[in-house]
Design a protein around this motif. Structure first.
Motif, PDB file in Angstrom:
ATOM      1  N   GLU A 186       0.554  -0.952  -0.045  1.00  0.00           N
ATOM      2  CA  GLU A 186      -0.072  -0.106   0.634  1.00  0.00           C
ATOM      3  C   GLU A 186       0.801   0.909  -0.211  1.00  0.00           C
ATOM      4  O   GLU A 186       2.319   1.295   0.424  1.00  0.00           O
ATOM      5  CB  GLU A 186      -0.707  -0.091   1.382  1.00  0.00           C
ATOM      6  CG  GLU A 186      -1.622  -1.362   1.069  1.00  0.00           C
ATOM      7  CD  GLU A 186      -3.302  -0.717   2.533  1.00  0.00           C
ATOM      8  OE1 GLU A 186      -2.134  -0.400   3.594  1.00  0.00           O
ATOM      9  OE2 GLU A 186      -3.877  -1.903   2.114  1.00  0.00           O
ATOM     10  N   VAL A 187       0.154   2.039  -1.104  1.00  0.00           N
ATOM     11  CA  VAL A 187       0.753   3.150  -1.107  1.00  0.00           C
ATOM     12  C   VAL A 187       0.259   4.913  -0.750  1.00  0.00           C
ATOM     13  O   VAL A 187      -0.867   4.456  -0.837  1.00  0.00           O
ATOM     14  CB  VAL A 187       1.715   3.639  -2.328  1.00  0.00           C
ATOM     15  CG1 VAL A 187       2.503   4.980  -2.518  1.00  0.00           C
ATOM     16  CG2 VAL A 187       2.697   2.889  -2.446  1.00  0.00           C
ATOM     17  N   VAL A 188      -0.063   5.596   0.574  1.00  0.00           N
ATOM     18  CA  VAL A 188      -0.292   6.528   0.944  1.00  0.00           C
ATOM     19  C   VAL A 188      -0.316   7.881   0.066  1.00  0.00           C
ATOM     20  O   VAL A 188       0.994   8.289  -1.243  1.00  0.00           O
ATOM     21  CB  VAL A 188      -0.652   7.119   2.266  1.00  0.00           C
ATOM     22  CG1 VAL A 188      -1.730   8.110   1.865  1.00  0.00           C
ATOM     23  CG2 VAL A 188      -0.628   6.230   3.076  1.00  0.00           C
ATOM     24  N   LEU A 189      -0.522   8.210  -0.851  1.00  0.00           N
ATOM     25  CA  LEU A 189      -0.476   9.597  -1.811  1.00  0.00           C
ATOM     26  C   LEU A 189      -1.024  10.435  -1.623  1.00  0.00           C
ATOM     27  O   LEU A 189      -2.981  10.763  -1.210  1.00  0.00           O
ATOM     28  CB  LEU A 189      -1.739   9.151  -3.680  1.00  0.00           C
ATOM     29  CG  LEU A 189      -0.775   8.635  -4.152  1.00  0.00           C
ATOM     30  CD1 LEU A 189      -1.877   7.652  -5.683  1.00  0.00           C
ATOM     31  CD2 LEU A 189       0.690   7.416  -4.739  1.00  0.00           C
ATOM     32  N   GLN A 190      -0.751  11.577  -1.256  1.00  0.00           N
ATOM     33  CA  GLN A 190      -1.587  12.631  -1.226  1.00  0.00           C
ATOM     34  C   GLN A 190      -0.770  14.044  -1.861  1.00  0.00           C
ATOM     35  O   GLN A 190       0.836  14.630  -1.264  1.00  0.00           O
ATOM     36  CB  GLN A 190      -1.145  12.983   1.063  1.00  0.00           C
ATOM     37  CG  GLN A 190      -1.895  14.004   1.344  1.00  0.00           C
ATOM     38  CD  GLN A 190      -1.834  14.269   2.517  1.00  0.00           C
ATOM     39  OE1 GLN A 190      -1.013  14.588   3.345  1.00  0.00           O
ATOM     40  NE2 GLN A 190      -2.807  13.843   3.224  1.00  0.00           N
ATOM     41  N   PHE A 191      -2.186  15.056  -2.516  1.00  0.00           N
ATOM     42  CA  PHE A 191      -1.629  15.877  -3.366  1.00  0.00           C
ATOM     43  C   PHE A 191      -2.044  17.070  -1.800  1.00  0.00           C
ATOM     44  O   PHE A 191      -2.916  16.723  -1.905  1.00  0.00           O
ATOM     45  CB  PHE A 191      -1.991  16.084  -4.409  1.00  0.00           C
ATOM     46  CG  PHE A 191      -2.169  17.586  -5.162  1.00  0.00           C
ATOM     47  CD1 PHE A 191      -1.185  18.082  -5.594  1.00  0.00           C
ATOM     48  CD2 PHE A 191      -3.771  18.180  -4.773  1.00  0.00           C
ATOM     49  CE1 PHE A 191      -1.289  19.124  -6.361  1.00  0.00           C
ATOM     50  CE2 PHE A 191      -3.152  19.742  -5.950  1.00  0.00           C
ATOM     51  CZ  PHE A 191      -1.726  20.037  -6.442  1.00  0.00           C
ATOM     52  N   VAL A 192      -1.040  17.744  -3.174  1.00  0.00           N
ATOM     53  CA  VAL A 192      -1.437  19.980  -1.432  1.00  0.00           C
ATOM     54  C   VAL A 192      -1.014  20.207  -2.219  1.00  0.00           C
ATOM     55  O   VAL A 192      -0.216  20.801  -3.194  1.00  0.00           O
ATOM     56  CB  VAL A 192      -0.394  19.618  -0.350  1.00  0.00           C
ATOM     57  CG1 VAL A 192      -0.700  20.945   0.510  1.00  0.00           C
ATOM     58  CG2 VAL A 192      -0.497  18.451   0.512  1.00  0.00           C
ATOM     59  N   GLY A 193      -1.724  21.474  -2.545  1.00  0.00           N
ATOM     60  CA  GLY A 193      -1.826  22.375  -3.189  1.00  0.00           C
ATOM     61  C   GLY A 193      -3.291  22.641  -4.260  1.00  0.00           C
ATOM     62  O   GLY A 193      -4.470  22.914  -3.415  1.00  0.00           O
ATOM     63  N   ALA A 194      -3.367  23.568  -5.182  1.00  0.00           N
ATOM     64  CA  ALA A 194      -4.967  23.622  -6.104  1.00  0.00           C
ATOM     65  C   ALA A 194      -4.888  22.803  -7.483  1.00  0.00           C
ATOM     66  O   ALA A 194      -4.192  22.355  -7.705  1.00  0.00           O
ATOM     67  CB  ALA A 194      -3.817  25.631  -6.666  1.00  0.00           C
TER      68      ALA A 194
END
Length: 156
Positions: free
Chosen positions: A147-155
């Motif tokens: 399992e790989v957690v993906l997390q995007f922070v931005g617009a």
């Protein structure tokens, strides 16, 4: 020591953080080796409508890891695996061998590589170089569900 002949940088750009989006990428491995996950990570950015920001990837395991490496010549991955085999061999006299002879070497290989990556996102795309790809490295001999957690922070 040599000096650079020319150093330039683009004009800075700023975005207001509008969103934090997370997802879990599940990868079924077939045993030790490199698995290119670049396309699936890119799909995540497209699905959420990412524009500008940063993506963090975090693998939730201690015997598999993440890396950014060349994606043009497969012999690079062969040489990297050979190097990991030499740095953390299975036939070493490891104390921790509860889960088999490949368990402790897998932990050492994870320590030598990475459990998380941070990649800028520009205009909705991963800001990777021309020959770079994102890889999950399976360090165990038998197949595993990773399992790989993906997390995007931005617009978006």
């Amino acid at each position: 020591m040599t000096s650079a002949r020319s150093i330039t940088h683009s004009a800075p750009s700023a975005v207001r953080i509008e969103t934090v989006v997370s997802s879990l990428l599940t990868v079924q491995t077939s045993g030790a080796g490199f698995i290119d996950i670049t396309r699936e990570v890119g799909k995540f950015l497209t699905e959420i409508g990412a524009r500008e920001g940063a993506l963090t990837l975090f693998i939730r395991h201690t015997s598999a890891s993440l890396t950014i490496q060349e994606n043009a010549d497969p012999s690079v991955l062969v040489d990297l695996m050979t190097t990991l085999d030499r740095l953390a061999p299975q036939d070493f006299n490891w104390t921790h061998d509860t889960e088999g002879p490949d368990d402790m070497p897998a932990h050492v290989r994870t320590m030598l590589t990475a459990t998380s990556l941070h990649i800028p996102v520009l205009s909705g795309k991963l800001a990777l170089g021309t020959w770079q790809g994102i890889y999950l490295i399976e360090h165990r001999a038998r197949p595993h569900r990773r399992e790989v957690v993906l997390q995007f922070v931005g617009a978006t």
